[in-house]
Motif scaffolding. Structure first.
Motif, PDB file in Angstrom:
ATOM      1  N   ASP A   1      12.076   6.080  17.672  1.00 10.61           N
ATOM      2  CA  ASP A   1      10.918   6.084  18.558  1.00 10.61           C
ATOM      3  C   ASP A   1       9.624   6.207  17.764  1.00 10.61           C
ATOM      4  N   LEU A   2       9.632   7.093  16.769  1.00  9.39           N
ATOM      5  CA  LEU A   2       8.415   7.358  16.002  1.00  9.39           C
ATOM      6  C   LEU A   2       8.773   7.526  14.530  1.00  9.39           C
ATOM      7  N   VAL A   3       8.049   6.785  13.660  1.00 12.78           N
ATOM      8  CA  VAL A   3       8.297   6.832  12.225  1.00 12.78           C
ATOM      9  C   VAL A   3       7.003   7.191  11.515  1.00 12.78           C
ATOM     10  N   LEU A   4       7.061   8.228  10.682  1.00 13.73           N
ATOM     11  CA  LEU A   4       5.938   8.619   9.836  1.00 13.73           C
ATOM     12  C   LEU A   4       6.217   8.139   8.422  1.00 13.73           C
ATOM     13  N   THR A   5       5.298   7.368   7.842  1.00 13.20           N
ATOM     14  CA  THR A   5       5.466   6.828   6.496  1.00 13.20           C
ATOM     15  C   THR A   5       4.419   7.409   5.565  1.00 13.20           C
ATOM     16  N   ASP A   6       4.869   7.946   4.440  1.00 13.44           N
ATOM     17  CA  ASP A   6       3.975   8.559   3.456  1.00 13.44           C
ATOM     18  C   ASP A   6       4.339   8.045   2.052  1.00 13.44           C
ATOM     19  N   SER A   7       3.612   7.104   1.540  1.00 13.20           N
ATOM     20  CA  SER A   7       2.478   6.445   2.136  1.00 13.20           C
ATOM     21  C   SER A   7       2.705   4.936   2.117  1.00 13.20           C
ATOM     22  N   TYR A   8       1.814   4.219   2.771  1.00  8.30           N
ATOM     23  CA  TYR A   8       1.885   2.757   2.838  1.00  8.30           C
ATOM     24  C   TYR A   8       1.904   2.153   1.427  1.00  8.30           C
ATOM     25  N   THR A   9       0.991   2.620   0.584  1.00  5.90           N
ATOM     26  CA  THR A   9       0.868   2.068  -0.768  1.00  5.90           C
ATOM     27  C   THR A   9       2.115   2.330  -1.594  1.00  5.90           C
ATOM     28  N   GLU A  10       2.647   3.549  -1.543  1.00  5.01           N
ATOM     29  CA  GLU A  10       3.813   3.899  -2.358  1.00  5.01           C
ATOM     30  C   GLU A  10       5.058   3.137  -1.927  1.00  5.01           C
ATOM     31  N   VAL A  11       5.240   2.946  -0.618  1.00  3.98           N
ATOM     32  CA  VAL A  11       6.392   2.170  -0.140  1.00  3.98           C
ATOM     33  C   VAL A  11       6.297   0.741  -0.663  1.00  3.98           C
ATOM     34  N   ASN A  12       5.111   0.149  -0.548  1.00  2.16           N
ATOM     35  CA  ASN A  12       4.925  -1.221  -1.023  1.00  2.16           C
ATOM     36  C   ASN A  12       5.112  -1.331  -2.531  1.00  2.16           C
ATOM     37  N   ASP A  13       4.589  -0.369  -3.279  1.00  2.00           N
ATOM     38  CA  ASP A  13       4.726  -0.406  -4.742  1.00  2.00           C
ATOM     39  C   ASP A  13       6.182  -0.274  -5.163  1.00  2.00           C
ATOM     40  N   THR A  14       6.931   0.578  -4.475  1.00  2.00           N
ATOM     41  CA  THR A  14       8.347   0.761  -4.802  1.00  2.00           C
ATOM     42  C   THR A  14       9.123  -0.539  -4.616  1.00  2.00           C
ATOM     43  N   VAL A  15       8.909  -1.187  -3.463  1.00  2.00           N
ATOM     44  CA  VAL A  15       9.605  -2.444  -3.182  1.00  2.00           C
ATOM     45  C   VAL A  15       9.135  -3.537  -4.143  1.00  2.00           C
ATOM     46  N   LYS A  16       7.854  -3.583  -4.398  1.00  2.00           N
ATOM     47  CA  LYS A  16       7.289  -4.606  -5.285  1.00  2.00           C
ATOM     48  C   LYS A  16       7.906  -4.527  -6.681  1.00  2.00           C
ATOM     49  N   GLU A  17       7.987  -3.331  -7.229  1.00  2.00           N
ATOM     50  CA  GLU A  17       8.483  -3.167  -8.592  1.00  2.00           C
ATOM     51  C   GLU A  17       9.994  -3.366  -8.686  1.00  2.00           C
ATOM     52  N   GLU A  18      10.727  -2.808  -7.730  1.00  2.00           N
ATOM     53  CA  GLU A  18      12.188  -2.873  -7.795  1.00  2.00           C
ATOM     54  C   GLU A  18      12.734  -4.245  -7.410  1.00  2.00           C
ATOM     55  N   CYS A  19      12.005  -4.986  -6.594  1.00  2.00           N
ATOM     56  CA  CYS A  19      12.500  -6.279  -6.106  1.00  2.00           C
ATOM     57  C   CYS A  19      11.763  -7.467  -6.723  1.00  2.00           C
ATOM     58  N   ASN A  20      10.875  -7.189  -7.686  1.00  2.00           N
ATOM     59  CA  ASN A  20      10.128  -8.250  -8.371  1.00  2.00           C
ATOM     60  C   ASN A  20       9.397  -9.176  -7.401  1.00  2.00           C
ATOM     61  N   MET A  21       8.716  -8.578  -6.444  1.00  2.00           N
ATOM     62  CA  MET A  21       7.941  -9.338  -5.468  1.00  2.00           C
ATOM     63  C   MET A  21       6.462  -9.211  -5.791  1.00  2.00           C
ATOM     64  N   THR A  22       5.670 -10.175  -5.351  1.00  2.12           N
ATOM     65  CA  THR A  22       4.231 -10.074  -5.515  1.00  2.12           C
ATOM     66  C   THR A  22       3.685  -9.070  -4.505  1.00  2.12           C
ATOM     67  N   ARG A  23       2.487  -8.579  -4.754  1.00  6.59           N
ATOM     68  CA  ARG A  23       1.894  -7.618  -3.823  1.00  6.59           C
ATOM     69  C   ARG A  23       1.671  -8.239  -2.454  1.00  6.59           C
ATOM     70  N   THR A  24       1.263  -9.502  -2.446  1.00  6.01           N
ATOM     71  CA  THR A  24       1.012 -10.181  -1.169  1.00  6.01           C
ATOM     72  C   THR A  24       2.294 -10.320  -0.352  1.00  6.01           C
ATOM     73  N   LYS A  25       3.380 -10.717  -1.008  1.00  2.98           N
ATOM     74  CA  LYS A  25       4.652 -10.885  -0.301  1.00  2.98           C
ATOM     75  C   LYS A  25       5.212  -9.541   0.153  1.00  2.98           C
TER      76      LYS A  25
END
Length: 368
Positions: free
Chosen positions: A191-215
């Protein structure tokens, strides 16, 4: 005749109208002459003009899209469950503060920004707890990309009532794919999800999955949007509260796409300055409620919202608005009254003309 192909993701794309070639290729280009095929690392110099021609053809071959009535949607045709319109209450002053319906609305996205140390994570985790305490059937989740299990263990010393909040730690994934793991967790339905933080989640996925920041950003925003619409096992219209990091200049770290898809932008700040005892929440954008009002909170006894101050501020604002309206009405009446009276210049002009006429009249009479 020779045909040349550009290899994209193992598939041969014709550059000079060659026939379809099946197979999986590893080099950058392919040359076909009769029944012979040869993979090339580089396109021959005398054929490199084909690349420009191919790109021009792709751009120029875009045909106008023909209008179809199915492209349009009527509001009366939208069909959503009544659950989408039942607010999630926290049984606290935050409910009136966040929306006109009295609670966090399902399928909404609230972005929370504030300086480091102001207490963003603490006050929002308490809010997560309050939502579940108010309605134990509500499913809440905390995604932590900044804190570890050890960090949260220290929090429990101060807030023992958080002990059974479900938490997804991205730091504990080890060799697991964080993108797939996060998708799997959210697919359980919340129902409700708190994410801490937007930037760190994106950076983790970006680095581990070799994705661009935009993707990476597009993936995360699409993921939120899909769960807003109930695309999970339980069909939950997931609402997200996402913590944003701020730069030294006070600007949030992220693109404008994030701003546009949010239901509300909330700041968490000190009233006077850093480390002030007075902290507050305030909406600068809120499609679901009001903006510009401050809800103060403190950590003196856990996390407490100052409801009396909030109600007093609302009352003061209503009184001021009433006075402004009253003054505006009185000013309008004043203007209407004095608009009917001649100005000083008009009075002088009128009296002077009358005296001159009388004088002329008197002279004329004497002559007669």
């Amino acid at each position: 005749m020779q045909y040349f192909y550009e290899i994209k993701d193992g598939v041969a794309i014709p550059l000079n109208n060659g026939p379809e070639v099946k197979g999986t290729f590893t080099n950058r280009y392919l040359r076909v002459e009769g029944n012979k095929q040869r993979e090339l690392k580089w396109l021959p110099k005398d054929q490199r003009h084909l690349l420009k021609a191919a790109k021009a053809e792709v751009v120029g071959s875009q045909k106008p899209i023909k209008f179809n009535p199915s492209m349009l949607t009527k509001l009366e045709d939208l069909n959503f469950s009544d659950e989408l319109f039942r607010p999630m209450e926290s049984c606290s002053p935050f409910d009136k503060f966040v929306s006109n319906d009295g609670g966090i609305m399902p399928g909404s996205n609230i972005m929370a920004a504030g300086a480091p140390g102001v207490g963003k994570t603490t006050v929002l985790l308490e809010l997560l707890h309050k939502v579940r305490m108010c309605d134990p059937a509500r499913r809440v989740l905390f995604i932590s990309a900044e804190m570890t299990e050890l960090d949260m263990a220290r929090y429990l010393k101060r807030f023992p009532h958080w002990k059974d909040l479900p938490i997804f730690f991205t730091s504990s994934l080890g060799e697991q794919d964080p993108k797939l793991a996060l998708e799997a967790v959210l697919n359980e339905g919340w129902d409700l999800v708190l994410t801490d933080s937007y930037t760190e989640v994106n950076d983790t996925v970006k680095e581990e999955c070799n994705m661009t920041r935009t993707k990476t950003e597009k993936w995360f925003l699409d993921l939120m949007n899909n769960h807003n619409k109930g695309a999970n096992k339980l069909g939950k219209y997931t609402a997200f509260i996402t913590i944003l990091q701020l730069s030294k200049g006070g600007q949030f770290v992220g693109s404008n796409k994030l701003k546009h898809m949010t239901s509300a932008m909330m700041s968490i700040d000190w009233k006077v300055g850093e480390n002030s005892q007075e902290r507050y929440l305030e909406f600068s954008k809120n499609r679901l409620g009001q903006v510009g009002h401050r809800l103060f909170f403190s950590f003196d006894n856990g996390v407490t919202f100052d409801e009396k101050r909030y109600q007093r501020d609302l009352l003061n604002e209503a009184m001021l608005e009433e006075e402004r309206a009253k003054l505006g009405t009185e000013a309008d009446a004043f203007d209407r009254i004095f608009a009917t009276l001649p100005s000083e210049a008009e009075s002088l002009d009128g009296s002077g003309g009358e005296e001159e006429t009388n004088a002329v009249g008197a002279t004329t009479t004497g002559q007669l």
